[in-house]
Write a protein that holds these residues in place. Structure first.
Motif, PDB file in Angstrom:
ATOM      1  N   ASP A 100      32.977  -9.841  -6.607  1.00  0.00           N
ATOM      2  CA  ASP A 100      33.742 -10.888  -7.285  1.00  0.00           C
ATOM      3  C   ASP A 100      35.083 -11.130  -6.598  1.00  0.00           C
ATOM      4  N   GLN A 101      35.523 -10.210  -5.730  1.00  0.00           N
ATOM      5  CA  GLN A 101      36.750 -10.380  -4.969  1.00  0.00           C
ATOM      6  C   GLN A 101      36.499 -10.982  -3.590  1.00  0.00           C
TER       7      GLN A 101
ATOM      8  N   MET B  59      33.594 -12.661 -13.685  1.00  0.00           N
ATOM      9  CA  MET B  59      33.233 -11.618 -12.736  1.00  0.00           C
ATOM     10  C   MET B  59      31.743 -11.706 -12.442  1.00  0.00           C
ATOM     11  N   THR B  60      31.406 -12.353 -11.349  1.00  0.00           N
ATOM     12  CA  THR B  60      30.008 -12.492 -10.956  1.00  0.00           C
ATOM     13  C   THR B  60      29.849 -12.093  -9.497  1.00  0.00           C
ATOM     14  N   TYR B  61      28.878 -11.245  -9.240  1.00  0.00           N
ATOM     15  CA  TYR B  61      28.585 -10.808  -7.883  1.00  0.00           C
ATOM     16  C   TYR B  61      27.493 -11.695  -7.299  1.00  0.00           C
ATOM     17  N   GLU B  62      27.565 -11.926  -6.001  1.00  0.00           N
ATOM     18  CA  GLU B  62      26.588 -12.747  -5.310  1.00  0.00           C
ATOM     19  C   GLU B  62      25.648 -11.828  -4.530  1.00  0.00           C
TER      20      GLU B  62
ATOM     21  N   PRO C 241      27.014  -8.561 -13.915  1.00  0.00           N
ATOM     22  CA  PRO C 241      26.779 -10.005 -13.758  1.00  0.00           C
ATOM     23  C   PRO C 241      26.573 -10.381 -12.291  1.00  0.00           C
ATOM     24  N   HIS C 242      25.551 -11.168 -12.032  1.00  0.00           N
ATOM     25  CA  HIS C 242      25.254 -11.514 -10.648  1.00  0.00           C
ATOM     26  C   HIS C 242      24.516 -12.830 -10.562  1.00  0.00           C
ATOM     27  N   GLN C 243      24.570 -13.423  -9.395  1.00  0.00           N
ATOM     28  CA  GLN C 243      23.821 -14.620  -9.062  1.00  0.00           C
ATOM     29  C   GLN C 243      23.010 -14.329  -7.815  1.00  0.00           C
TER      30      GLN C 243
ATOM     31  N   LEU D 262      21.917  -4.092  -9.818  1.00  0.00           N
ATOM     32  CA  LEU D 262      22.733  -5.021 -10.588  1.00  0.00           C
ATOM     33  C   LEU D 262      22.097  -5.315 -11.946  1.00  0.00           C
ATOM     34  N   GLU D 263      20.824  -5.632 -11.938  1.00  0.00           N
ATOM     35  CA  GLU D 263      20.120  -6.039 -13.150  1.00  0.00           C
ATOM     36  C   GLU D 263      20.051  -4.925 -14.186  1.00  0.00           C
ATOM     37  N   LYS D 264      19.683  -3.725 -13.754  1.00  0.00           N
ATOM     38  CA  LYS D 264      19.459  -2.635 -14.697  1.00  0.00           C
ATOM     39  C   LYS D 264      20.753  -2.077 -15.287  1.00  0.00           C
TER      40      LYS D 264
END
Length: 227
Positions: A61-62, A1-4, A29-31, A23-25
């Protein structure tokens, strides 16, 4: 599960900072993907996310594309209901949403006259009457938030929330232009800007240089006061 997450320049893009912090705080999970905000390639860089056309933009992630920071915030709060993006208490949550919405829609003088930058403090900047009006309104909202939350210091609602995310670039402007605010507001701004995530973002921002530098003023510069 990673968000862009698609962002612009870290040094100057206040909205990109907001998108990243949400996202970070909250440990989502993200890229990160960089978009050419100042190089003229933003349209091409975001073409595959149409109709999104500004930064930040989020791809879940979807595969769902979400534009606009407030929509991103609400989407993440729905998808991560236990992450604490909004305060748990209903009154505090409503107030936090109020502060965030007013930030998104308002303070045009502050945002227009004091472009966010994270490298130095402009010495001798004189805020216009309109900027001072925006600052007074911001301090009124901060006072109201603390009355609702009971948090006399620290984050506006006790625990870090989306309200703090959305006002972090406001804090950067207050510090970066040494704007006239009360001691409590200054302390809150210093708290936001001394967050390890923000310091990391700021360090990455300083790795990029520009010629010419955007948003230059004919004023002397002082070192950034927080490290």
């Amino acid at each position: 599960m990673t968000y862009e997450l698609y962002i612009g320049d870290r040094m100057y893009s206040s909205w990109s900072l907001r998108g990243w912090l949400m996202l970070e705080k909250f440990a989502i999970p993200h890229q990160v993907h960089m978009v050419g905000l100042y190089t003229g390639t933003m349209g091409d860089d975001l073409a595959h996310l149409a109709p999104a056309r500004l930064v930040p933009a989020l791809k879940t992630d979807q595969g769902l594309v979400v534009g606009e920071s407030l929509a991103m915030a609400e989407t993440l709060a729905e998808q991560f209901p236990t992450a604490g993006l909004w305060p748990v208490d209903a009154d505090q949550r409503a107030t936090a949403r109020w502060l965030v919405t007013e930030m998104v829609a308002g303070f045009s003088a502050l945002r227009g006259d004091c472009a966010m930058q994270l490298s130095h403090v402009w010495q001798g900047f004189t805020p216009s009457a309109a900027v001072q009006k925006d600052l007074a309104r911001i301090e009124t909202l901060f006072d109201h938030a603390r009355k609702i939350s009971g948090a006399t210091e620290g984050f506006l609602f006790g625990s870090y929330s989306l309200a703090d995310v959305f006002y972090t670039p406001v804090a950067a402007r207050i510090i970066g232009y040494d704007l006239p605010v009360c001691a409590a507001t200054r302390a809150y701004c210093e708290l936001l800007m001394s967050d390890p995530a923000v310091l990391n973002w700021q360090q990455l921002a300083r790795e990029v240089s520009y010629d010419p530098e955007p948003y230059q003023l004919e004023l002397p510069r002082l070192p950034w006061p927080i490290s």
